[in-house]
Design an enzyme around this catalytic site. Structure first.
Site, short mmCIF file in Angstrom:
data_model
loop_
_atom_site.label_atom_id
_atom_site.label_comp_id
_atom_site.label_asym_id
_atom_site.label_seq_id
_atom_site.Cartn_x
_atom_site.Cartn_y
_atom_site.Cartn_z
CD GLU A 39 -2.70 1.27 2.50
OE1 GLU A 39 -2.64 0.38 3.37
OE2 GLU A 39 -3.44 2.26 2.58
NE ARG A 264 4.28 -7.57 10.58
CZ ARG A 264 3.59 -6.93 9.64
NH1 ARG A 264 2.54 -7.48 9.07
NH2 ARG A 264 3.93 -5.72 9.28
CE LYS A 274 3.21 0.21 4.79
NZ LYS A 274 2.65 0.02 3.44
P1 ATP Z 1 3.23 -2.30 8.08
O1 ATP Z 1 2.46 -3.24 8.97
O2 ATP Z 1 4.67 -2.24 8.33
O3 ATP Z 1 2.63 -0.96 8.00
P2 ATP Z 1 1.87 -3.39 5.90
O4 ATP Z 1 1.69 -4.85 6.01
O5 ATP Z 1 0.73 -2.52 6.22
O6 ATP Z 1 3.16 -2.96 6.67
P3 ATP Z 1 1.77 -3.36 3.08
O7 ATP Z 1 2.13 -2.27 2.19
O8 ATP Z 1 0.34 -3.74 3.23
O9 ATP Z 1 2.38 -3.00 4.50
O10 ATP Z 1 2.64 -4.66 2.80
C1 ATP Z 1 2.98 -5.13 1.54
C2 ATP Z 1 3.41 -6.57 1.67
O11 ATP Z 1 4.55 -6.67 2.51
C3 ATP Z 1 2.32 -7.41 2.28
O12 ATP Z 1 2.22 -8.61 1.54
C4 ATP Z 1 2.80 -7.68 3.67
O13 ATP Z 1 2.35 -8.90 4.15
C5 ATP Z 1 4.32 -7.65 3.51
N1 ATP Z 1 4.98 -7.25 4.74
C6 ATP Z 1 4.76 -6.13 5.45
N2 ATP Z 1 5.50 -6.10 6.57
C7 ATP Z 1 6.21 -7.26 6.58
C8 ATP Z 1 7.15 -7.84 7.48
N3 ATP Z 1 7.52 -7.22 8.60
N4 ATP Z 1 7.69 -9.04 7.16
C9 ATP Z 1 7.33 -9.66 6.03
N5 ATP Z 1 6.46 -9.17 5.14
C10 ATP Z 1 5.89 -7.99 5.41
MG MG Z 2 -1.14 -3.08 5.24
#
Ligand code: ATP
Ligand code: MG
Length: 557
Positions: A39, A264, A274
């Site tokens: 995102e 994760r 983020k």
């Molecule tokens: P955050 O929780 O850090 O804000 P998010 O999951 O909201 O991250 P997205 O932009 O939705 O961020 O994530 C894009 C992809 O990256 C998704 O498939 C998510 O599962 C993966 N992802 C995000 N954070 C991690 C992590 N710490 N380890 C592994 N994969 C991750």
């Molecule tokens: Mg997300």
């Protein structure tokens, strides 16, 4: 067979096992197609890098395809700046999406049509309850929810209201579209989840074309389905969402990828969401998203980390099914391992003290030969100027040394690396007793590589005073003082205020004046350093310390 060999060489994680099985049963017609779906509401961090390496690695190992897809379904938090940074970071990591860069917002029309299909099947309805009222009727884990009074509207009425939602006839929050599933499902996510909400806000790509926006759960499976993804890999918190992912695709009877969850990545001494990283940026606790102390890809790039090292780290961490906290020293290990192999060596003195070699000719400069990289003979050698005055590191001299100190002491000898053995004859101090200069003699017979067999215990680095160039050097430490700042509410209280130390007057070997932004070096005995891409100018070199030579972190200090 051959296309699977690289996958077979890898230690098999459970996702590879699933894919191997799918290939055997021909589940996807032999295809493997993954995606990375960020995102665009922030910069990418090392957790995202883990996901990119996993998804792209799978596509590469199985000769499949990998998409970059922006999950840009929420206009209020998303920006073009983030889209641009994400593209740059994914490319830098070497994850090749070829021409397959997609935007969920390009599917809004199609998603709308799918929603209309669900309404027509009696599987979705427009609800007038407020979010608060919906929450009240939702029940709890132990108690079933109650149905909304609007749940049994006719298909015609729902179609009409949904169209009017789209046309902007209602204000934010006045209506939503909900899936009609089961208000008493033990899985709370299946209690008539919201599919669309009204948000009168400009979207960074679709402008004001839409005022209804799909929720994550409704949108994500459709995006995967539209793109023909085979294995939709996401993090564990989406495991409970999987029944919903499946429900939408089943009801629509469309192409149905398989969602697979993995743990994760979390790193010690780091926050990784983020939202929290944005808070650090907005409160100016760091110098932007690309601050070298940030766990962002752009921060790591600026700090001198390499894509190769991040890939190796990702392999070292592996793919797990249970959440864990990975020690940040594993990441630093991967960085050191890569830089040790590849970084050019140089001599640099961070806290200089001047040594005058009294028996060395006044105006002479001679060149001594230094090895560019002992790990890489083809990197060759270079000529380093040596003269009567050199800088050494101030802590390489001690007036009252403890036992076992093998560097320079009054009356003692030490080798200047690649050059001569010197002996400290006199210590010069200013009026306040600070050491300002050392007077030494050198033994001309002891030039490195010569025939002398004389040995001393210590070898130190140095830079010729008249040839030295000046630089600013930034030393970084961990951004947080506790192991798991992500787990406490008052995480901001644990910021390490000493995480950046700026040294203004470091003295460097002259060839470094041509160093380019992001070029990496090992400063002998000190660590790995990288030319800062933000603050270096034509006239001023700024180096970031990428990582120390050894793991010297002491959590008790
Ligand atoms: P955050 O929780 O850090 O804000 P998010 O999951 O909201 O991250 P997205 O932009 O939705 O961020 O994530 C894009 C992809 O990256 C998704 O498939 C998510 O599962 C993966 N992802 C995000 N954070 C991690 C992590 N710490 N380890 C592994 N994969 C991750
Ligand atoms: Mg997300």
């Amino acid at each position: 067979m051959s296309e699977n060999t690289s996958a077979q060489k890898k230690s098999k994680n459970f996702i590879y096992e699933i894919i191997d099985q799918d290939l055997l049963t021909n589940k996807w017609g032999g295809r493997v197609h993954t995606r990375f779906p960020p995102e665009p509401n922030g910069y990418l961090h090392i957790g995202h890098a883990k996901s990119i390496c996993l998804n792209y690695g799978i596509a590469k190992d199985y000769n499949g395809k990998f998409n970059l897809r922006f999950d840009d379904t929420n206009p209020t938090k998303e920006e073009q700046e983030y889209v641009d940074s994400i593209i740059e970071d994914v490319k830098w990591l070497g994850a090749d999406f070829e021409d397959r860069i997609f935007y969920a917002s390009d599917y809004f029309e199609q998603m709308y049509d799918y929603a209309v299909q669900l309404i027509k099947k009696g599987k979705a309805y427009v609800d007038d309850l407020s979010l608060e009222e919906m929450r009240e009727l939702r029940g709890t884990i132990n108690e079933p929810g109650k149905e909304s009074p609007y749940r049994n509207r006719s298909v015609e009425e729902n179609l009409n209201l949904f169209e009017r939602m789209r046309n902007g006839e209602y204000k934010d929050g006045e209506k939503v579209l909900r899936a009609k599933i089961d208000m008493s499902s033990p899985n709370m996510l299946l209690r008539d989840p919201v599919m669309y909400r009204i948000i009168h806000s400009s979207h960074h790509r679709t402008g004001d074309k839409w005022c209804i926006y799909p929720t994550y759960d409704w949108a994500h499976g459709l995006e995967d389905s539209i793109e023909g993804i085979t294995h939709s890999i996401c993090t564990l918190e989406f495991e409970v969402h999987r029944p919903l992912y499946d429900w939408y695709l089943d009801q629509l009877e469309v192409y149905h990828p398989q969602q697979i969850e993995f743990a994760r990545l979390n790193l010690t001494y780091t926050v990784m969401s983020k939202r929290k990283l944005l808070e650090l940026v907005e409160n100016e606790l760091v110098d932007g998203w690309d601050d070298p102390r940030m766990p962002t890809i752009s921060g790591y790039r600026r700090r001198g980390y390499t894509p190769e090292a991040i890939w190796n780290f990702s392999e070292l961490v592996g793919v797990a099914k249970r959440d864990a906290l990975t020690d940040i020293s594993l990441l630093e290990f991967a960085i050191r391992e890569d830089l040790n192999k590849n970084a050019q060596r140089a001599m640099a003195v961070l806290n200089p003290i001047k040594v005058v070699i009294t028996n060395y000719p006044e105006d002479k400069t001679e060149f001594v030969e230094a090895v560019n990289n002992p790990e890489k003979p083809e990197a060759g050698k270079r000529q380093v100027p040596f003269s009567k005055e050199v800088y050494i590191e101030s802590d390489d001299f001690m007036e009252n040394p403890p036992k076992g100190y093998h560097r320079l002491v009054p009356g003692g000898e030490v080798r200047l690396k690649y050059a001569y053995i010197i002996k400290c004859e006199e210590v010069i101090k200013d009026d306040s007793g600070n050491i300002i200069e050392l007077r030494c003699s050198y033994d001309p017979e002891t030039k490195s590589g010569g025939s002398s067999t004389k040995k001393v215990k210590g070898t130190i680095h140095w830079v010729s005073v008249k040839d030295a160039i000046d630089a600013e050097v930034r030393l970084y430490d961990r951004l947080f003082k506790i192991e798991n700042p992500g787990a406490v509410d008052n995480w901001l209280d644990y910021i390490n205020n000493d995480s950046l130390k700026i040294i203004q007057n470091a003295k460097l070997e002259p060839f470094l004046k041509n160093a380019k932004p992001l070029e990496k070096f090992q400063f002998e005995r000190l660590g790995y350093f990288c030319v800062d891409s933000k603050y270096s100018t034509e006239n001023k070199l700024v180096f970031n310390r990428t990582v120390t030579l050894k793991d010297s972190w002491n959590p008790k200090k």
